[in-house]
Design an enzyme around this catalytic site. Structure first.
Site, PDB file in Angstrom:
ATOM      1  N   HIS A 136      22.293 -15.622 -13.612  1.00 25.45           N
ATOM      2  CA  HIS A 136      23.659 -16.117 -13.819  1.00 25.45           C
ATOM      3  C   HIS A 136      24.615 -15.436 -12.839  1.00 25.45           C
ATOM      4  O   HIS A 136      25.426 -16.085 -12.189  1.00 25.45           O
ATOM      5  CB  HIS A 136      24.115 -15.842 -15.261  1.00 25.45           C
ATOM      6  CG  HIS A 136      23.678 -16.886 -16.247  1.00 25.45           C
ATOM      7  ND1 HIS A 136      22.385 -16.987 -16.689  1.00 25.45           N
ATOM      8  CD2 HIS A 136      24.370 -17.875 -16.871  1.00 25.45           C
ATOM      9  CE1 HIS A 136      22.299 -17.991 -17.560  1.00 25.45           C
ATOM     10  NE2 HIS A 136      23.488 -18.551 -17.681  1.00 25.45           N
TER      11      HIS A 136
ATOM     12  N   LYS B  59      18.418 -18.358 -27.859  1.00 21.81           N
ATOM     13  CA  LYS B  59      18.316 -18.027 -29.290  1.00 21.81           C
ATOM     14  C   LYS B  59      19.450 -17.094 -29.659  1.00 21.81           C
ATOM     15  O   LYS B  59      19.993 -16.380 -28.830  1.00 21.81           O
ATOM     16  CB  LYS B  59      16.956 -17.431 -29.617  1.00 21.81           C
ATOM     17  CG  LYS B  59      16.644 -16.133 -28.891  1.00 21.81           C
ATOM     18  CD  LYS B  59      16.577 -14.973 -29.827  1.00 21.81           C
ATOM     19  CE  LYS B  59      16.141 -13.706 -29.107  1.00 21.81           C
ATOM     20  NZ  LYS B  59      16.603 -12.501 -29.806  1.00 21.81           N
TER      21      LYS B  59
END
Lengths: 198, 293
Positions: free
Chosen positions: A37, A105
């Site tokens: 990222h 998650k």
């Protein structure tokens, strides 16, 4: 509701999805964690492009175990990692690269939820730790980028997936956020419990 | 390499393989019970996914989770066991081998040079190795790889001693509420109390290894374990933090004495995949492996 969607997802399909829906993805899913990222956003800010296009596809918070068999990369285990770590830059990532679905998650927060609303994106939760079940949905490893520099867990693995899921939509594009709602309930129960103990 | 070094290294590799591929059956049974008692479809789906995944791991001998964690070994060396100062080197070498052979994900990161790629480093601290001494001629060796998600939700606090047991209980409940969905519940909880800022954390981590649903030998502590486990489940975090199904499967407390002015408390949490395996190795090199919870 259960949906089987193929990438690239059209925005009106994404907007139909609501918190609690179940999604299975077919098409392209690219792994990206903290380092990927950061690196993708750094390139974007310099006006450069990352080596792969995230538009309309799945971004998977996952640091897999991969193995080379007969010269080809294969997936050993590829479950989701804790998405909350990406909360600090996920909104900028969604704005810059316009993925259709973030897969991970543990859920994400307000910044991500706002970016999902603004740019037509959702968050799909895969069961944490269910790495072999996830691997079954991955049919082929198409490419890998930044492996040398970032290492196996942090680099970009480009997967071809088939009915990858079940993913529970916990952030939709209408500011619904299931994990946040549960968290608020848990906090309220905790406060009541602590007060009763006084 | 001597014969006994070879036996210990091979056993340590095997323990890591067992730990990451075979979840103790007691934990699997507990999650099956949890599934039966869960009504909501979202919670049931999470538990079913976990159970199916655990089954694939066992059948295919593959790591149940891609995060095979930072490796820890807990060793007790008997007076007459022939391997002494070389034990650490042997365990480091086993970790390197297991990384390729099992395989394990490379999880040791050097702040300057990046991933070391073999789960070993830095300055001899990873794998984490706890060595204790014991009577007899055996080596008792536990492998305990632990993932990052549940490691990140550990909590530590130096409480004011005046807060006593009430303060400890409140802190544990707060730690679990803070953990929420982040560490892959249903959880296992280890609580370490006393001993200082460091020992309480080590006690908390080792508390996870007490056999499943065995309560503390002190009945007062045992009662508090039961009370905390019940309260944590009433928080309703649920499987994967989606509000349905069990929040925690077990909770163990380990205690030490404390400084009069200090009340250190550590909370170490494991995800549903509480991975560990133990072996007892005799001085002749006979190996007995224990896969129970």
């Amino acid at each position: 509701m259960e949906y089987h969607l193929a990438t690239p997802f059209p925005e009106d399909e994404i907007r139909k999805l609501k918190v609690g829906d179940i999604v299975f993805v077919t098409g392209t899913v690219i792994t990206a964690r903290d380092e990927a990222h950061l690196k993708a956003l750094e390139l974007h800010e310099k006006g450069e492009k990352p080596p792969v296009d995230f538009q309309g596809v799945g971004v998977f918070h996952c640091g897999p175990i991969m193995k080379k068999v007969d010269g080809e990369w294969t997936v050993v285990a590829a479950g989701p990692t804790t998405s909350a770590r990406m909360e600090i830059f996920q909104d900028r990532f969604i704005e810059a690269f316009r993925p259709a679905i973030i897969i991970g998650k543990g859920g994400m927060g307000d910044r991500t939820s706002k970016a999902c609303q603004e740019h037509g994106c959702i968050y799909g939760a895969f069961t944490g730790g269910a790495a072999l079940l996830a691997a079954r949905g991955i049919k082929r490893v198409r490419e890998v980028f930044w492996l040398e520099e970032l290492g196996m867990p942090e680099c970009l693995w480009v997967y071809e997936v088939e009915d990858f899921g079940p993913l529970i939509v916990t952030i939709d594009s209408h500011r619904g956020n299931m994990t946040k709602e549960v968290k608020e309930l848990v906090t309220a129960r905790m406060e009541r419990m602590l007060a009763e103990m006084e | 390499m001597t014969d006994i070094e070879k036996v210990v290294e091979d056993t340590a590799v095997e323990l890591l393989r067992i730990a990451v591929t075979e979840l103790p059956i007691e934990y699997v049974e507990a999650m099956k019970e949890g599934l039966e008692e869960t009504e909501g479809a979202v919670g049931r789906a999470q538990l079913r996914n976990i159970l199916e995944n655990v089954e694939i791991a066992r059948e295919e001998s593959k790591p149940m989770c891609q995060d095979t964690g930072v490796v820890a070994f807990i060793a007790k060396v008997g007076d007459g066991f022939p391997l002494r100062s070389r034990l650490k080197e042997v365990l480091v070498s086993a970790t390197r081998r297991a990384t390729g052979e099992v395989p394990l994900r490379p999880n040791a990161v050097d702040m300057f040079r990046g991933n070391t790629r073999d789960n070993v480093g830095l300055n001899g601290h990873v794998p984490i190795i706890y060595i204790d001494l014991m009577e007899g001629d055996d080596l008792e060796l536990i492998a305990m790889p632990k993932g990052g998600g549940s490691t990140n939700i550990a909590a530590h606090r130096m409480l004011k001693p005046g807060l006593g047991w009430k303060g400890i209980k409140q802190f544990v409940i707060e730690a679990l509420a803070d953990a929420g969905s982040l560490g892959c519940p249903p959880y296992f909880v280890g609580v370490g109390i006393g001993g200082g800022e460091d020992l309480c954390m080590i006690l908390a981590k080792k508390a996870l290894l007490r056999p499943f649903q065995v309560r503390h030998e002190n009945p007062e502590v045992a009662t508090i374990e039961g009370e905390l486990l019940e309260k944590i489940n009433r928080l309703g975090i649920g499987a994967m933090g989606l509000g349905e199904g069990p929040t925690a499967l077990d909770l163990h407390i380990e205690l030490s004495a404390r400084h009069p002015a200090s009340l250190p408390v550590g909370v170490v949490i494991s995800c549903w995949a509480l991975r560990h395996a133990m072996a007892i190795i005799s001085k002749e090199g006979e190996v007995e492996i224990d896969k129970s919870a």
